[in-house]
Design an enzyme around this catalytic site. Structure first.
Site, PDB file in Angstrom:
ATOM      1  N   ASP A  81       0.803  -1.227   0.000  1.00  0.00           N
ATOM      2  CA  ASP A  81       0.000   0.000   0.000  1.00  0.00           C
ATOM      3  C   ASP A  81       0.831   1.270   0.000  1.00  0.00           C
ATOM      4  O   ASP A  81       0.418   2.298  -0.528  1.00  0.00           O
ATOM      5  CB  ASP A  81      -0.945   0.010   1.208  1.00  0.00           C
ATOM      6  CG  ASP A  81      -0.201   0.240   2.516  1.00  0.00           C
ATOM      7  OD1 ASP A  81       0.667  -0.582   2.854  1.00  0.00           O
ATOM      8  OD2 ASP A  81      -0.481   1.246   3.197  1.00  0.00           O
ATOM      9  N   ASP A  84       5.859   0.392   3.143  1.00  0.00           N
ATOM     10  CA  ASP A  84       6.154  -0.832   3.884  1.00  0.00           C
ATOM     11  C   ASP A  84       5.781  -2.035   3.019  1.00  0.00           C
ATOM     12  O   ASP A  84       5.536  -1.900   1.820  1.00  0.00           O
ATOM     13  CB  ASP A  84       5.401  -0.842   5.221  1.00  0.00           C
ATOM     14  CG  ASP A  84       3.910  -0.583   5.035  1.00  0.00           C
ATOM     15  OD1 ASP A  84       3.404  -0.789   3.915  1.00  0.00           O
ATOM     16  OD2 ASP A  84       3.255  -0.172   6.005  1.00  0.00           O
ATOM     17  N   TYR A 235      -5.328   0.619   9.325  1.00  0.00           N
ATOM     18  CA  TYR A 235      -6.483   0.912   8.474  1.00  0.00           C
ATOM     19  C   TYR A 235      -7.770   0.521   9.177  1.00  0.00           C
ATOM     20  O   TYR A 235      -8.515  -0.339   8.718  1.00  0.00           O
ATOM     21  CB  TYR A 235      -6.343   0.196   7.127  1.00  0.00           C
ATOM     22  CG  TYR A 235      -5.281   0.794   6.239  1.00  0.00           C
ATOM     23  CD1 TYR A 235      -5.504   1.980   5.548  1.00  0.00           C
ATOM     24  CD2 TYR A 235      -4.046   0.175   6.108  1.00  0.00           C
ATOM     25  CE1 TYR A 235      -4.526   2.539   4.744  1.00  0.00           C
ATOM     26  CE2 TYR A 235      -3.045   0.733   5.299  1.00  0.00           C
ATOM     27  CZ  TYR A 235      -3.305   1.917   4.623  1.00  0.00           C
ATOM     28  OH  TYR A 235      -2.337   2.466   3.833  1.00  0.00           O
ATOM     29  N   GLU A 483       5.706   9.864   3.028  1.00  0.00           N
ATOM     30  CA  GLU A 483       5.302   8.529   2.592  1.00  0.00           C
ATOM     31  C   GLU A 483       4.218   8.657   1.529  1.00  0.00           C
ATOM     32  O   GLU A 483       3.317   9.481   1.631  1.00  0.00           O
ATOM     33  CB  GLU A 483       4.786   7.694   3.758  1.00  0.00           C
ATOM     34  CG  GLU A 483       4.544   6.238   3.374  1.00  0.00           C
ATOM     35  CD  GLU A 483       4.358   5.323   4.574  1.00  0.00           C
ATOM     36  OE1 GLU A 483       4.569   4.104   4.430  1.00  0.00           O
ATOM     37  OE2 GLU A 483       4.002   5.829   5.661  1.00  0.00           O
TER      38      GLU A 483
END
Length: 521
Positions: A81, A84, A235, A483
């Protein structure tokens, strides 16, 4: 007296900057075709699994080749995603839904932008849907996650070197996840539309999975983060599952034309919040604004029964609320703005909300234009539909460099962009250049903490972006801003394609006829 005059001139100078900065930012022009190409390239850098022969991001290699082995299921593939190496099902599915929606609405624009980009868009979608087919191993089983966020975040490794847990987690009828099942159903239904003419068999397969997943999510209701506790810190489903069920129903209606799915969206409109929640956010978690847009399209095209009209009208009023809030014309209940004009929702990864807003503005503009509506009624007065297009463009341009930092927040685009992206694979020397094993702590010591640019450019990634004051710090440790996530870039595929088409037709270009000033918002 001299000090007073000096202060007077300083104030005049500041006022001139404030007045003319918007005009300056409007004068900037961008290569939207290049932005589109780079956005599609980014998804290849996020691929997990065995990479194909035509992989264009050469510094990225095969990874996650034993995913699912421990559970006796093939879960190789899909997308990481962000920076990571966990494969989170909910944001991955939303990414694929948005990629598919971009192709559905702007198929011709993507195909016309540059040679091969339409095929790359299809490949980006199929890389996700192929994985979802694998993950849906039973009508009532969907694998929700591969990897563990906690152990993964304690490690800084290339994906090719992964030593962290690849534990897989699932939802089933005893451990439900209606939000995850609903979003995955939406993704597969939307993708089935994309492939309907190109690959009818694959389209039918996707639709079959979508229908089963919707039935599963609706019959066995519950939030997926209650069943998969490991996802809560990353999430969590704050909005619950009702928006995803409505979202899936409307995508299935669009894919099948079956009245049963529209009936579902109408009958559950009130109870599931579809006509109750007036939103100013559209994201991987909160789908209500998207639901309301899809319902509004049906209303504007007259693709509903007369008995549905009152509910469809209420759906449209909530869609209007979102748009008017973005435009700053919603009687005080508006989306905040940075001084430079960026839509602002929250501190962490704010550009995800900017890109999704730009997409909805662009799509709503298309829907209203097709219905020959030139105005939208907002609480603060009527708004020309061209203003939706202009705002979408201003947000896209902000991302590409028309901002106070004069920085492109799309990596690899323009002359100045983030070079210290918070991304393990990009921040460590390519496995193909140096195949010696790099362990968790070695990655932190030798690569994460070093004060040098990433050795690999994560082209096309849209980072989290600046704060509410338009300030941005390009630091690998500043993960809130540096990120990048797949769902930041996915909505921009359609936006860039549309802007590129408009830029190529100046004689019919609405943007050339519509001035847009941040001071009016």
């Amino acid at each position: 007296m001299r000090e007073l005059l000096s202060s007077f001139y300083i104030i005049q100078y500041i006022l001139l900057i404030v007045l003319f900065l918007p005009l300056y930012t409007q004068s900037l022009s961008f290569n939207y075709s290049d932005a589109l190409s780079k956005s599609l390239l980014y998804f290849e850098a996020q691929r997990s699994g065995h990479l194909p022969y035509n992989q264009r991001v050469k510094w990225h290699g095969h990874s996650g080749l034993t995913d699912g082995l421990q559970q006796g299921v093939d879960l190789v593939g899909g997308y990481y995603d962000a920076g990571d190496h966990v494969k989170f099902g909910l944001p991955m599915a939303f990414t694929v839904t948005m990629l598919s929606w971009s192709v559905i609405e702007f198929r011709e624009e993507i195909a016309a932008a540059a040679a091969g980009e339409y095929q790359h868009a299809l490949e980006a979608i199929k890389w996700g849907t192929d994985y979802f087919i694998k993950a849906h191993t039973h009508p009532h089983i969907l694998w929700a996650e591969v990897g563990d966020g906690d152990t993964d975040h304690y490690c800084w490794q290339r994906p090719e070197d992964m030593t962290t847990s690849r534990q897989a987690y699932k939802i089933d009828k005893n451990n439900p996840g209606s939000d995850l099942a609903g979003e995955t159903a939406a993704a597969m239904a939307a993708a089935s539309i994309v492939f309907k003419e190109l690959n009818p068999h694959y389209s039918h397969l996707l639709l079959h999975h979508a229908q089963e997943l919707f039935e599963f999510g609706d019959k066995y209701r519950g939030e997926y983060d209650a069943s998969v506790e490991e996802v809560r810190s990353y999430y969590a489903s704050v909005s619950g599952y009702r928006d995803e069920l409505l979202w899936a129903a409307l995508w299935l209606h669009r894919a099948t034309g079956s009245d049963e799915y529209l009936e579902y969206a109408v009958e559950n409109a009130d109870g599931m919040g579809g006509i109750g929640w007036a939103m100013i956010e559209f994201s991987w978690d909160v789908k209500y604004a998207g639901v309301q847009m899809l319902a509004t399209k049906l209303l504007l095209k007259g693709e509903h029964q007369e008995k549905h009209y009152p509910v469809m009208k209420q759906y449209k009023s909530k869609a209007d609320h979102y748009i008017c809030a973005c435009l700053g014309k919603n009687n005080g209940s508006n989306v905040d703005r940075s001084p430079g004009g960026m839509l602002y929702i929250r501190q962490w990864n704010n550009l995800q909300y900017v890109s999704s807003a730009a997409f909805l503005l662009m799509v709503y503009y298309e829907y209203l234009t097709a219905a020959q509506q030139t105005e939208l009624s907002c609480p603060d007065g009527p708004v020309k539909t061209d203003e939706l297009l202009a705002l979408a463009k201003s947000q896209a341009d902000y991302i590409l460099g028309s901002n106070p930092m004069k920085m492109s927040y799309m990596v690899g685009f323009g002359s100045r962009y983030p070079t210290n992206v918070h991304h393990r694979g990009a921040s460590i020397v390519s496995y193909k250049e140096s195949n010696g094993f790099i362990g968790c702590t070695q990655g932190f010591d030798d690569w994460f903490g070093r004060h040098r640019e990433n050795p690999n450019v994560l082209v096309g990634a849209i980072v989290g972006g600046p704060n509410c004051q338009d300030r941005f710090r390009d630091d690998r440790g500043n993960y809130m801003q540096t990120e990048a996530c797949t769902y930041n870039t996915a909505p921009m595929v359609g936006v860039f394609a549309k802007l590129n088409r408009l830029a190529q037709k100046p004689a019919h270009n609405k943007l050339s006829q519509t001035s847009y000033s941040f001071r009016q918002m």
